[in-house]
Design an enzyme around this catalytic site. Structure first.
Site, PDB file in Angstrom:
ATOM      1  N   LYS A  99       0.815  -1.218   0.000  1.00 27.75           N
ATOM      2  CA  LYS A  99       0.000   0.000   0.000  1.00 27.75           C
ATOM      3  C   LYS A  99       0.842   1.259   0.000  1.00 27.75           C
ATOM      4  CE  LYS A  99      -4.539  -1.487   1.344  1.00 27.75           C
ATOM      5  NZ  LYS A  99      -5.681  -1.359   2.246  1.00 27.75           N
ATOM      6  N   LYS A 119      -4.152 -11.080  -6.982  1.00 28.67           N
ATOM      7  CA  LYS A 119      -5.412 -11.446  -6.327  1.00 28.67           C
ATOM      8  C   LYS A 119      -6.567 -10.577  -6.835  1.00 28.67           C
ATOM      9  CE  LYS A 119      -5.153  -8.531  -2.248  1.00 28.67           C
ATOM     10  NZ  LYS A 119      -5.287  -8.330  -0.835  1.00 28.67           N
ATOM     11  N   LYS A 171     -10.706  -4.825  -6.206  1.00 24.45           N
ATOM     12  CA  LYS A 171     -11.478  -3.769  -6.866  1.00 24.45           C
ATOM     13  C   LYS A 171     -10.609  -2.918  -7.777  1.00 24.45           C
ATOM     14  CE  LYS A 171     -10.734  -0.498  -3.147  1.00 24.45           C
ATOM     15  NZ  LYS A 171      -9.934  -1.164  -2.156  1.00 24.45           N
TER      16      LYS A 171
HETATM   17  P1  TYM Z   1      -9.933  -7.020   3.401  1.00 25.80           P
HETATM   18  O1  TYM Z   1     -10.995  -6.038   3.698  1.00 25.80           O
HETATM   19  O2  TYM Z   1      -8.892  -6.645   2.423  1.00 25.80           O
HETATM   20  O3  TYM Z   1     -10.555  -8.378   2.922  1.00 25.80           O
HETATM   21  C1  TYM Z   1     -11.588  -9.008   3.649  1.00 25.80           C
HETATM   22  C2  TYM Z   1     -11.470 -10.517   3.607  1.00 25.80           C
HETATM   23  O4  TYM Z   1     -11.510 -11.003   2.261  1.00 25.80           O
HETATM   24  C3  TYM Z   1     -10.358 -11.783   1.998  1.00 25.80           C
HETATM   25  N1  TYM Z   1      -9.961 -11.573   0.573  1.00 25.80           N
HETATM   26  C4  TYM Z   1      -9.737 -12.558  -0.290  1.00 25.80           C
HETATM   27  N2  TYM Z   1      -9.800 -13.894  -0.170  1.00 25.80           N
HETATM   28  C5  TYM Z   1      -9.520 -14.627  -1.272  1.00 25.80           C
HETATM   29  N3  TYM Z   1      -9.186 -14.090  -2.472  1.00 25.80           N
HETATM   30  C6  TYM Z   1      -9.112 -12.756  -2.637  1.00 25.80           C
HETATM   31  N4  TYM Z   1      -8.807 -12.243  -3.820  1.00 25.80           N
HETATM   32  C7  TYM Z   1      -9.394 -11.916  -1.521  1.00 25.80           C
HETATM   33  N5  TYM Z   1      -9.418 -10.579  -1.325  1.00 25.80           N
HETATM   34  C8  TYM Z   1      -9.770 -10.380  -0.043  1.00 25.80           C
HETATM   35  C9  TYM Z   1      -9.317 -11.282   2.972  1.00 25.80           C
HETATM   36  O5  TYM Z   1      -8.303 -12.226   3.215  1.00 25.80           O
HETATM   37  C10 TYM Z   1     -10.143 -11.002   4.201  1.00 25.80           C
HETATM   38  O6  TYM Z   1     -10.369 -12.173   4.947  1.00 25.80           O
HETATM   39  N6  TYM Z   1      -7.230  -6.271   7.507  1.00 25.80           N
HETATM   40  C11 TYM Z   1      -8.396  -6.914   6.968  1.00 25.80           C
HETATM   41  C12 TYM Z   1      -9.679  -6.457   7.601  1.00 25.80           C
HETATM   42  C13 TYM Z   1      -9.672  -6.579   9.088  1.00 25.80           C
HETATM   43  C14 TYM Z   1      -9.780  -7.790   9.841  1.00 25.80           C
HETATM   44  C15 TYM Z   1      -9.732  -7.398  11.206  1.00 25.80           C
HETATM   45  C16 TYM Z   1      -9.902  -9.136   9.502  1.00 25.80           C
HETATM   46  C17 TYM Z   1      -9.581  -5.563   9.977  1.00 25.80           C
HETATM   47  N7  TYM Z   1      -9.618  -6.054  11.251  1.00 25.80           N
HETATM   48  C18 TYM Z   1      -9.816  -8.351  12.211  1.00 25.80           C
HETATM   49  C19 TYM Z   1      -9.980 -10.063  10.515  1.00 25.80           C
HETATM   50  C20 TYM Z   1      -9.931  -9.681  11.860  1.00 25.80           C
HETATM   51  C21 TYM Z   1      -8.469  -6.597   5.474  1.00 25.80           C
HETATM   52  O7  TYM Z   1      -7.907  -5.625   5.002  1.00 25.80           O
HETATM   53  O8  TYM Z   1      -9.234  -7.460   4.761  1.00 25.80           O
END
Ligand code: TYM
Length: 329
Positions: free
Chosen positions: A111, A193, A196
């Site tokens: 990022k 991956k 968006k």
């Molecule tokens: P985030 O918002 O980027 O993504 C949310 C969830 O979706 C999964 N994910 C994917 N899985 C498979 N293939 C993909 N292409 C793909 N893109 C996204 C992510 O692994 C995630 O499980 N930091 C976290 C959000 C967060 C969080 C937390 C998660 C904040 N606090 C506490 C768990 C516990 C994040 O940026 O995920």
């Protein structure tokens, strides 16, 4: 019952990667666990957001959680910013997280590469806020996609460090990663991956059927002319990704899929995957639309969720404050 917790950032519209990597995994397990699922709205402002859009997506995400099978009566669904303890514990944990540890986080590296003009302190300390999100609820498992594993590992390290000083304050959580679906790649860019940032190769949960089908028909397969559905991640990453999507949705393994499409080619395979995806997500989209129209209902859900979440989170926060030596009010 064991406890499960996870969250998603409402920084973009929910997509098939979020669904297969995370939400589906949550919904499949709701009856086995006591569950907490939230909209990580506080995390999103590490990158500039349009306030109106952020509000819209936060509510849409709540509707999509419910439509995906997370019953708000049985699960605690809430917005992160409605529970001040996240920020409060986040600060404490900042002081138990090392600069070096944060510097090694791949999401930070990615990022800060992408947003060179806005490498703010929040982007850097994001993982200790995420650790707070998790540790407040004392979960056993944190169901996430592959890309979040490193953050959950760091959470474990922070919790262990804290516990070593103050005794057993936090439960040490485990990442819970699905066997298939944990890493979905973009349909047009099978090397990265699904996200968006590449909307043509990203299937959004709110996409209409014809849009979904078009995206699958245009999915990149491979450059050779083999035209054969065979799992070969190295040489045919696009086909492997489609097979992974199909497998996660239908429960069929790769051998069964190869057999099913023997002699049929991509012209048959790609729309079949599209059809399977539509069958799964169209009902979720339609139900979410219905829920979004019912603002009063959603408001009731997030208020109740916030009450429950605040109650649990404050219990842990009080314990932490006492341990570190803050004078009790
Ligand atoms: P985030 O918002 O980027 O993504 C949310 C969830 O979706 C999964 N994910 C994917 N899985 C498979 N293939 C993909 N292409 C793909 N893109 C996204 C992510 O692994 C995630 O499980 N930091 C976290 C959000 C967060 C969080 C937390 C998660 C904040 N606090 C506490 C768990 C516990 C994040 O940026 O995920």
């Amino acid at each position: 019952k064991k406890i499960m917790l996870s969250g998603i950032q409402p920084s973009g519209d929910l997509h098939l990667g979020n669904y297969l990597g995370a939400i589906k995994n949550w919904a499949d397990r709701v009856n086995e666990f006591e569950c907490y699922y939230f909209m990580a709205d506080m995390h999103t402002i590490t990158v500039r957001q349009d306030p109106k859009e952020l509000r819209r997506r936060s509510l849409e995400m709540l509707a999509l959680y419910i439509a995906s099978g997370l019953d708000p009566e049985k699960n605690t669904l809430f917005l992160q910013s409605h529970v001040p303890a996240h920020a409060q514990l986040g600060w404490v944990l900042d002081c138990y997280t090392m600069f070096g540890e944060l510097s090694r986080m791949t999401q930070f590296k990615d990022k800060s590469e992408k947003h060179k003009d806005n490498i703010n302190a929040g982007l850097f300390t994001y993982p200790s806020l995420m650790a707070a999100d998790i540790l407040l609820y004392q979960p056993h498992y944190v169901p996430v996609g592959e890309d979040q594993k490193q953050h959950v590992e760091l959470t474990r390290n922070i919790a262990e460090r804290f516990n070593n000083i103050y005794g057993d304050v936090f439960r040490i959580p485990e990442p819970y990663i699905a066997k298939t679906g944990a890493r979905i790649y973009g349909l047009t860019t099978p090397g990265s991956k699904m996200s968006k940032s590449e909307p043509n190769g990203c299937v959004f949960l709110m996409d209409e059927d014809d849009v979904i089908m078009k995206k699958f028909k245009r999915a990149v397969t491979d450059s050779d002319t083999e035209n054969c559905v065979r799992y070969d991640k190295e040489n045919k990453p696009g086909v492997a990704n489609l097979m992974n999507i199909y497998s996660t949705i239908t429960g069929k393994n790769f051998e069964e899929i190869e057999k099913e499409f023997e002699g049929k080619g991509y012209g048959v395979f790609k729309p079949a995957v599209g059809e399977a995806v539509i069958e799964t997500i169209a009902p979720i989209r339609d139900e979410a639309k219905r829920l979004i129209a019912d603002k009063a209902y959603l408001e009731n859900v997030y208020k109740e969720g916030a009450d429950r979440a605040n109650y649990i989170a404050n219990k842990t926060l009080r314990k932490v404050y006492k341990k570190v030596g803050f004078y009790q009010l």
